[in-house]
Design an enzyme around this catalytic site. Sequence first.
Site, PDB file in Angstrom:
ATOM      1  N   GLY A 140       0.567  -1.266  -0.228  1.00 49.44           N
ATOM      2  CA  GLY A 140       0.120  -0.219   0.210  1.00 49.44           C
ATOM      3  C   GLY A 140       0.982   1.246   0.495  1.00 49.44           C
ATOM      4  N   ALA A 141       0.577   2.508   0.237  1.00 45.35           N
ATOM      5  CA  ALA A 141       1.010   3.916   0.038  1.00 45.35           C
ATOM      6  C   ALA A 141       1.261   3.928  -1.158  1.00 45.35           C
ATOM      7  CB  ALA A 141       1.644   3.719   1.022  1.00 45.35           C
ATOM      8  N   LEU A 142       0.466   3.539  -1.839  1.00 46.13           N
ATOM      9  CA  LEU A 142       1.038   3.041  -3.688  1.00 46.13           C
ATOM     10  C   LEU A 142       1.418   4.805  -4.322  1.00 46.13           C
ATOM     11  CD1 LEU A 142      -2.104   0.993  -4.686  1.00 46.13           C
ATOM     12  CD2 LEU A 142       0.540   0.126  -3.606  1.00 46.13           C
ATOM     13  N   HIS A 143       2.024   4.555  -4.917  1.00 39.26           N
ATOM     14  CA  HIS A 143       3.037   5.441  -6.191  1.00 39.26           C
ATOM     15  C   HIS A 143       2.849   5.321  -6.865  1.00 39.26           C
ATOM     16  CE1 HIS A 143       6.805   3.976  -5.092  1.00 39.26           C
ATOM     17  NE2 HIS A 143       6.545   3.761  -3.852  1.00 39.26           N
ATOM     18  N   HIS A 181       4.473   1.345  -7.974  1.00 35.88           N
ATOM     19  CA  HIS A 181       3.681   0.743  -7.863  1.00 35.88           C
ATOM     20  C   HIS A 181       2.724   0.553  -9.144  1.00 35.88           C
ATOM     21  CE1 HIS A 181       4.389   1.494  -2.959  1.00 35.88           C
ATOM     22  NE2 HIS A 181       4.564   0.329  -3.354  1.00 35.88           N
ATOM     23  N   GLN A 233       7.328  -9.584   7.485  1.00 34.85           N
ATOM     24  CA  GLN A 233       8.387  -9.235   7.408  1.00 34.85           C
ATOM     25  C   GLN A 233       9.425  -8.019   8.219  1.00 34.85           C
ATOM     26  OE1 GLN A 233       6.608  -9.523   3.698  1.00 34.85           O
ATOM     27  NE2 GLN A 233       7.628  -6.539   2.681  1.00 34.85           N
ATOM     28  N   MET A 265      11.054   6.264  -5.591  1.00 36.64           N
ATOM     29  CA  MET A 265       9.571   6.472  -5.192  1.00 36.64           C
ATOM     30  C   MET A 265       9.968   5.139  -3.774  1.00 36.64           C
ATOM     31  SD  MET A 265       7.377   7.492  -7.769  1.00 36.64           S
ATOM     32  CE  MET A 265       7.733   9.198  -8.961  1.00 36.64           C
ATOM     33  N   SER A 266       9.381   5.204  -3.137  1.00 33.89           N
ATOM     34  CA  SER A 266       9.330   4.871  -2.641  1.00 33.89           C
ATOM     35  C   SER A 266       8.047   4.713  -0.627  1.00 33.89           C
ATOM     36  CB  SER A 266      11.023   4.472  -1.085  1.00 33.89           C
ATOM     37  OG  SER A 266      10.683   3.852   0.030  1.00 33.89           O
TER      38      SER A 266
HETATM   39  P1  AMP Z   1       6.392  -2.431  -1.583  1.00 35.17           P
HETATM   40  O1  AMP Z   1       4.876  -1.873  -1.329  1.00 35.17           O
HETATM   41  O2  AMP Z   1       6.795  -1.824  -1.327  1.00 35.17           O
HETATM   42  O3  AMP Z   1       6.167  -3.465  -1.201  1.00 35.17           O
HETATM   43  O4  AMP Z   1       6.078  -2.879  -3.054  1.00 35.17           O
HETATM   44  C1  AMP Z   1       5.411  -3.246  -3.554  1.00 35.17           C
HETATM   45  C2  AMP Z   1       6.526  -3.352  -4.517  1.00 35.17           C
HETATM   46  O5  AMP Z   1       6.510  -2.059  -5.440  1.00 35.17           O
HETATM   47  C3  AMP Z   1       7.969  -4.093  -5.285  1.00 35.17           C
HETATM   48  O6  AMP Z   1       7.558  -5.367  -5.869  1.00 35.17           O
HETATM   49  C4  AMP Z   1       8.038  -3.015  -5.083  1.00 35.17           C
HETATM   50  O7  AMP Z   1       9.358  -3.315  -5.405  1.00 35.17           O
HETATM   51  C5  AMP Z   1       7.993  -2.327  -5.839  1.00 35.17           C
HETATM   52  N1  AMP Z   1       8.187  -0.592  -6.140  1.00 35.17           N
HETATM   53  C6  AMP Z   1       8.326  -0.115  -4.993  1.00 35.17           C
HETATM   54  N2  AMP Z   1       9.103   1.031  -5.424  1.00 35.17           N
HETATM   55  C7  AMP Z   1       9.420   0.922  -6.511  1.00 35.17           C
HETATM   56  C8  AMP Z   1      10.199   1.910  -7.406  1.00 35.17           C
HETATM   57  N3  AMP Z   1      10.205   3.304  -6.939  1.00 35.17           N
HETATM   58  N4  AMP Z   1       9.642   1.968  -8.800  1.00 35.17           N
HETATM   59  C9  AMP Z   1       9.320   0.254  -9.207  1.00 35.17           C
HETATM   60  N5  AMP Z   1       8.811  -0.578  -8.297  1.00 35.17           N
HETATM   61  C10 AMP Z   1       8.829  -0.400  -7.188  1.00 35.17           C
END
Ligand code: AMP
Length: 281
Positions: free
Chosen positions: A31-34, A37, A61, A185-186
């Site tokens: 979540g907290a999608l950007h 995602h 995790q 992005m994160s």
């Molecule tokens: P998360 O919600 O952080 O677990 O991320 C979910 C998915 O989105 C994972 O496969 C991440 O690698 C991918 N992701 C997160 N940030 C980015 C980004 N800046 N660019 C590409 N993929 C991303």
Amino acid sequence: MLVLKSRQEVADFVESVKSKKLTLGFVPTMGALHEGHLSLIKRSIEENQYTLCSIFVNPTQFNNATDLEKYPRTEETDMEKLKSIGCDAVYLPRVEDLYPSGVENDPINLNGLDVVMEGAFRPGHFQGMATVVKRFFLQVQPTRAYFGEKDFQQLQIIRQMVKEENLPLEIVGVPIIREKSGLAMSSRNMRLSPEFKEKSLFIYQTLLKAKELSDSQLSPKQIIHKIEQLYINSDLKLEYFTIAEEQTLQLPEKFEENKHYRAFIAAYAGDIRLIDNIQLR
Ligand code: AMP
């Protein structure tokens, strides 16, 4: 957009997709999608007849209770974003949908990929991640699943898990989406103060520097040493900077022609831990 709130609702959805012999793309997220995602979801929409995204902050995790507690949760805006790009369905499981007999990890052989880099600093993180992703795969039965290269080690561990467990799906890696400034992005970026957001640009700058140095005669170890020096007087606290071959995730003695290498970094901007990586040469 279909909103699936239990394991049973997912089972019914999967059955209807399979009975029509349609392809299903799956994008697991916390979540907290950007835009990062959304790039995975858009890619899945392009390549599959149905796309399902999951949002689940997986407790196993996180090796730090505060990190789990402070992880951003923005469900309403996430749903709006998913709808606006045409995602077909979202799965919002409860903990018991994934862990019906209690929250614990499955024993999965990750072939040592889980003990280096992120694994060395976040013990148990990848066993937790692999467990939840495997359980999602068994429930969702996707044709393809999409993971970002932002978490490159995670991507390679998922590939290993799929091979080890003999799961019938394709894993697709998607390039890192960055802000205009270069910052990857994160979901964690939203917790950065404006001052630290500015300072965090140093991470990508040093990755670019490493990439430039990898075209010189320097060895991987010499490059690591040079980059570490750059952090001595920096405003960020370096946790690790390393170089690894993409398949084994091991530090090479020297670069070889037919192999691919990446530089990996984890650093703290104040109390926010950021990771990033770049392909070299
Ligand atoms: P998360 O919600 O952080 O677990 O991320 C979910 C998915 O989105 C994972 O496969 C991440 O690698 C991918 N992701 C997160 N940030 C980015 C980004 N800046 N660019 C590409 N993929 C991303």
